[in-house]
Structure formats: structure tokens, C-alpha cells
Design a protein around this motif. Structure first.
Motif, PDB file in Angstrom:
ATOM      1  N   LEU A 120       0.956  -1.204   0.065  1.00 17.30           N
ATOM      2  CA  LEU A 120       0.018   0.104  -0.065  1.00 17.30           C
ATOM      3  C   LEU A 120       0.748   1.299  -0.069  1.00 17.30           C
ATOM      4  CD1 LEU A 120      -2.948   1.110  -0.043  1.00 17.30           C
ATOM      5  CD2 LEU A 120      -2.559   1.044   2.520  1.00 17.30           C
ATOM      6  N   ARG A 121       0.705   2.255  -0.936  1.00 20.99           N
ATOM      7  CA  ARG A 121       1.413   3.377  -1.019  1.00 20.99           C
ATOM      8  C   ARG A 121       0.709   4.522  -0.677  1.00 20.99           C
ATOM      9  NH1 ARG A 121       5.296   1.597  -5.942  1.00 20.99           N
ATOM     10  NH2 ARG A 121       7.147   2.632  -4.788  1.00 20.99           N
ATOM     11  N   GLY A 122       1.297   5.832  -0.625  1.00 22.65           N
ATOM     12  CA  GLY A 122       0.484   6.868  -0.173  1.00 22.65           C
ATOM     13  C   GLY A 122      -0.100   6.927   1.018  1.00 22.65           C
ATOM     14  N   VAL A 123       0.521   6.497   2.003  1.00 20.88           N
ATOM     15  CA  VAL A 123       0.035   6.201   3.409  1.00 20.88           C
ATOM     16  C   VAL A 123       0.698   7.648   4.311  1.00 20.88           C
ATOM     17  CG1 VAL A 123      -0.251   5.359   5.702  1.00 20.88           C
ATOM     18  CG2 VAL A 123      -0.279   3.808   3.525  1.00 20.88           C
ATOM     19  N   VAL A 124      -0.319   8.527   4.370  1.00 22.68           N
ATOM     20  CA  VAL A 124       0.007   9.724   5.184  1.00 22.68           C
ATOM     21  C   VAL A 124      -0.023   9.250   6.744  1.00 22.68           C
ATOM     22  CG1 VAL A 124      -0.800  12.168   5.926  1.00 22.68           C
ATOM     23  CG2 VAL A 124      -1.084  11.148   3.480  1.00 22.68           C
ATOM     24  N   ILE A 125       1.242   9.540   7.362  1.00 22.20           N
ATOM     25  CA  ILE A 125       1.366   9.360   8.623  1.00 22.20           C
ATOM     26  C   ILE A 125       1.442  10.814   9.578  1.00 22.20           C
ATOM     27  CG2 ILE A 125       2.661   8.613  10.599  1.00 22.20           C
ATOM     28  CD1 ILE A 125       1.339   6.178   8.926  1.00 22.20           C
ATOM     29  N   PRO A 126       0.426  10.946  10.312  1.00 22.12           N
ATOM     30  CA  PRO A 126       0.387  12.427  10.981  1.00 22.12           C
ATOM     31  C   PRO A 126       1.747  12.796  11.693  1.00 22.12           C
ATOM     32  CG  PRO A 126      -1.532  11.207  11.557  1.00 22.12           C
ATOM     33  CD  PRO A 126      -0.721  10.177  10.765  1.00 22.12           C
ATOM     34  N   ALA A 127       2.006  13.961  11.853  1.00 24.47           N
ATOM     35  CA  ALA A 127       3.015  14.454  12.705  1.00 24.47           C
ATOM     36  C   ALA A 127       3.095  13.982  14.143  1.00 24.47           C
ATOM     37  CB  ALA A 127       3.238  16.064  12.431  1.00 24.47           C
TER      38      ALA A 127
END
Length: 156
Positions: A120-127
Motif C-alpha cells: 500500500l502506497r501513499g499512506v499519510v502518517i500524522p506528525a
């Protein structure tokens, strides 16, 4: 000389035909050695054989930073897939507070491919999130298998 030959020289164990005592003891010894060595790779996971619980288990996770400030997840799942009626149908990435950050749908059974790895690509991990949990879901059993916590590498 085998353990069985020293223990029961020239005689059978009670209830077994002549000559079977050595064979039986050797079989028990071999089974014990295999069990101590962990058996085969396909036999078990932490908690026991996959066939026993019917759950989908996460067995490996690789996280890589992507150039666009997102992350790529390569996740290996092992499950007791039997066909279209029962298979691992998804895995998800969760933040420490339980928020789902990404879901990878698995659109078909993997009966003859165990474990299997999907990306899975494009996973946004919050700061501020430095660790996530990855869990796999079975179509019938839901989320019930082994999960993995992994650290999030920093972007270059």
C-alpha cells in the motif's frame, strides 16, 4: 545405538507387534525433535497453528518513506484461506489512538500462496506518530489474528 534399542533390547512394547517398539520410540523421538525445532515454516505462528483459530495474521511489515512525504507499507499476511467463502480480505494501518490511517483491500483468496505480501502506497502518517499497528482481517472471523507494531522511519 538408538535410545529405543537401549531401552527395549530385543522385545516389543506392550500392545505392539514384535519389532514395533524400536520403530515407535524412534517415531516419538523424531516428533519431539521436530517440535523442539519449531516444525515447518507452514506449521505455526505465535499462538499456534493458523488452522486452529481461522484468523488472518500479520507476519511481517516493511515501511519505507516515499519522496512525496507519504509512506509505503509492504505487509505479509498468513491466513487460513479456504476459498471465496473464507479468506483474508484486508489489512489496515492504525495510529496509537486507533485511527485507521490506511486500508489495503485484498480482493481474492490466497489458498496456495501463504504467507502472501501486498503493498500500500501513499499512506499519510500524522506528525508526532512514531509507531503504528498493522492488523489483518478475515472475511468470516474479522480482526482476530496477530498484529504488528512498527516504528515509522523519518523522511530523508
Amino acid at each position: 545405538m538408538s535410545v529405543a534399542a537401549r531401552r527395549w533390547p530385543g522385545r516389543s512394547l506392550p500392545g505392539l507387534p514384535a519389532g514395533w517398539g524400536t520403530f515407535s520410540a524412534a517415531a516419538v523421538l523424531l516428533a519431539g525433535v521436530l517440535a523442539a525445532c519449531g516444525g515447518g515454516e507452514d506449521d505455526a505462528l505465535p499462538g499456534g497453528p493458523i488452522e486452529a483459530d481461522g484468523c488472518a495474521h500479520v507476519v511481517e511489515v516493511e515501511v519505507q518513506p516515499e519522496p512525496d512525504a507519504t509512506y509505503r507499507f509492504d505487509v505479509a499476511v498468513r491466513s487460513a484461506d479456504t476459498g471465496w467463502e473464507k479468506y483474508a480480505d484486508a489489512w489496515e494501518i492504525r495510529s496509537p489512538d486507533g485511527t485507521v490511517l490506511g486500508t489495503r483491500a485484498l480482493t481474492h483468496p490466497h489458498v496456495d500462496e501463504q504467507p502472501f505480501t501486498r503493498r500500500l502506497r501513499g499512506v499519510v502518517i500524522p506528525a508526532g506518530v512514531s509507531e503504528v499497528e498493522v492488523a489483518a482481517r478475515d472475511l468470516v472471523e474479522g480482526f482476530c489474528g496477530t498484529t504488528m507494531r512498527v516504528g515509522i522511519p523519518s523522511h530523508p
